[in-house]
Design an enzyme around this catalytic site. Structure first.
Site, PDB file in Angstrom:
ATOM      1  CG  ASP A  37      32.445  42.606  42.494  1.00  0.00           C
ATOM      2  OD1 ASP A  37      31.552  42.201  41.730  1.00  0.00           O
ATOM      3  OD2 ASP A  37      32.443  43.741  43.004  1.00  0.00           O
ATOM      4  CE  LYS A  47      29.168  36.080  45.725  1.00  0.00           C
ATOM      5  NZ  LYS A  47      29.988  37.314  45.590  1.00  0.00           N
ATOM      6  N   GLY A  94      26.618  39.829  39.302  1.00  0.00           N
ATOM      7  CA  GLY A  94      26.943  38.921  38.219  1.00  0.00           C
ATOM      8  C   GLY A  94      28.075  37.984  38.574  1.00  0.00           C
ATOM      9  CG  HIS A  95      28.188  34.607  40.113  1.00  0.00           C
ATOM     10  ND1 HIS A  95      27.284  33.724  40.680  1.00  0.00           N
ATOM     11  CD2 HIS A  95      28.545  35.448  41.100  1.00  0.00           C
ATOM     12  CE1 HIS A  95      27.106  34.032  41.955  1.00  0.00           C
ATOM     13  NE2 HIS A  95      27.856  35.069  42.218  1.00  0.00           N
ATOM     14  CD  GLN A 153      23.825  41.541  45.483  1.00  0.00           C
ATOM     15  OE1 GLN A 153      23.138  40.699  46.040  1.00  0.00           O
ATOM     16  NE2 GLN A 153      23.465  42.027  44.314  1.00  0.00           N
ATOM     17  CB  THR A 192      27.989  48.359  36.138  1.00  0.00           C
ATOM     18  OG1 THR A 192      29.131  48.168  37.005  1.00  0.00           O
ATOM     19  CG2 THR A 192      26.710  48.054  36.906  1.00  0.00           C
TER      20      THR A 192
END
Length: 430
Positions: A13, A16, A40-41, A222, A299
């Site tokens: 997080d 990126k 997720g990005h 990650q 999430t």
């Protein structure tokens, strides 16, 4: 030819997505090399705000080839849903490719994920329940299905029957649902038909790009502190998110890596369980969470927030041979009068400058802090390094000194243009 890898430098997080989106404008090819739809990005550009989970961030550049690499585990249903969302924004998939060697996340992987997390009791890892860990486990157990199998009905039926037999024995022991192989076969066959045009052998594509001297960007998911070997085990992901994993998951040999960028937040966050030495359970931690919008892309879970940990940051830099440093979300720190950096740990009365192997020991360390004055002014509109407040520059330069890696990019906002480049993007691909 230049190959640039973007590595998460903390527990994920770090922002990126915006960095990959920025760099992808100069890349001929972007390869997502590991992870699944548990990460997720968030990308903000002139088309809008997008939450990407599997598709590389280069998808917004129509001249860029985008590859979901061999090291990724793909949930076909999630991928198709993501494609539908992007299609509504007129994003083209003409140059989206999926490695036929990438493994598939199946519905029973998600069920297994949930059951295993329940069995851990108080030792829950904080998994997203997306089936990523069980899919990687099956890959290593050699009972996984690959994207290539979705294009070959004979192989698909054969592989699925073998895997279903083993999974049903597992689920019977836990009173879980049974896998009906024929029903799942039809579902997967339908996915294969819809994705057939995108499932390709990725090795020839990548090698031809290397031979042509193209600019290739390797997109991580990650982060290194979640690496299954080098992270805070067992509170880790199931893949290799670092530079070694970038090579393995993309099919590019290590001598081809030109630059390795480590992306760090100007503070630290973590989702789920696991040790976090600099975590703030106070008003400052709440301020970081709200100003930084620290809620999971995948999430929606609130992230734990804390001061920058230079011990962990240097560890990641050493593991990945980082060549350049990217600091994101500097603007989140704008209102703070004093900012702290962890420069060491105290464990059992002894000062140490490394990360302990045992999670139980890392949970007990006392962080040693260095205090720097804040700048208490708005940096969100700054685009030139010299225009940053003196104390902001001092903070950034101290981070670079402690990590031992030179600064390349600083972000002060979520959009693509909210960046300060100390090293021009073109030079990173030189």
């Amino acid at each position: 030819m230049s190959v640039v890898a973007v590595i998460g430098g903390q527990w994920g997080d770090e922002g990126k997505g915006r960095i990959v989106d920025l760099l992808a404008q100069h890349a001929h090819m972007v390869i997502r090399y590991s992870g699944g739809n548990n990460a997720g990005h968030t990308v903000i550009n002139d088309r809008g705000v997008f939450k990407l989970h599997l598709i590389p961030a280069g998808i917004f550049n129509p001249s860029t080839a985008n590859i979901i690499g061999t090291g990724v585990v793909v949930d076909p249903a999630s991928l198709l849903e993501e494609m539908e969302t992007l299609a509504a924004a007129d994003v083209s998939f003409d140059r989206l490719y999926i490695s036929d060697r990438a493994h598939v996340i199946l519905p029973y992987h998600r069920e297994q994920d949930r059951l295993q997390e329940t069995l851990r009791g108080d030792g829950k890892i904080g998994t997203t329940g997306r089936g990523v860990g069980p899919a990687y486990s099956d890959k290593m157990e050699r009972i996984g299905l690959r994207m290539a199998d979705l294009r070959d009905e004979h192989t698909l039926r054969q592989q699925l029957a073998r895997a279903a037999s083993m999974k049903n024995a597992f689920f019977r022991a836990l009173n879980g649902p049974q896998v009906v192989a024929e029903e799942l076969f039809e579902q997967l066959r339908a996915y294969g038909q819809r994705l057939r045009a995108h499932i390709v052998p990725s090795h020839p594509l990548v090698q031809r790009a290397l031979q042509r001297g193209e600019r290739i960007l390797l997109e991580g998911a990650q982060a290194s502190l979640l690496d299954v070997d080098w992270g805070t085990y067992p509170y880790v992901t199931s893949s290799a998110p670092g530079a070694a994993g970038a090579c393995q998951g993309s099919g590019i040999g290590p001598r081809h890596l030109s630059r390795i960028l480590g992306v760090y937040k100007a503070y630290t966050t973590r989702v789920g369980g696991g040790p976090f030495p600099t975590e703030l359970r106070d008003e400052t931690g709440d301020l970081l969470r709200e100003r930084g919008h620290e809620y999971g892309t995948t999430t929606g879970r609130p992230r734990r927030c804390g001061w920058f940990d230079a011990v962990a940051a240097r560890y990641v830099a050493e593991l990945n041979s980082l060549t350049h440093l990217v600091i994101t979300k500097l603007d989140v720190l704008d209102p703070l009068p004093v900012i702290r950096i962890c420069t060491g740990y105290r464990l059992k009365g002894e000062l140490i400058d490394y990360m302990p192997t045992l999670a139980s020991e890392l949970e007990r360390v006392e962080p040693i802090y260095e205090e720097l004055p804040g700048w208490q002014s708005d940096t969100s509109a700054v685009r030139d390094y010299a225009a940053l407040p003196a104390n902001a520059r001092r903070y950034l330069e101290r981070l670079a000194e402690l990590i031992g890696v030179p600064l390349a990019i600083i972000s002060v906002g979520a959009s693509r243009d909210a960046s300060i480049t100390r090293v021009p993007v073109e030079a990173l691909f030189a």
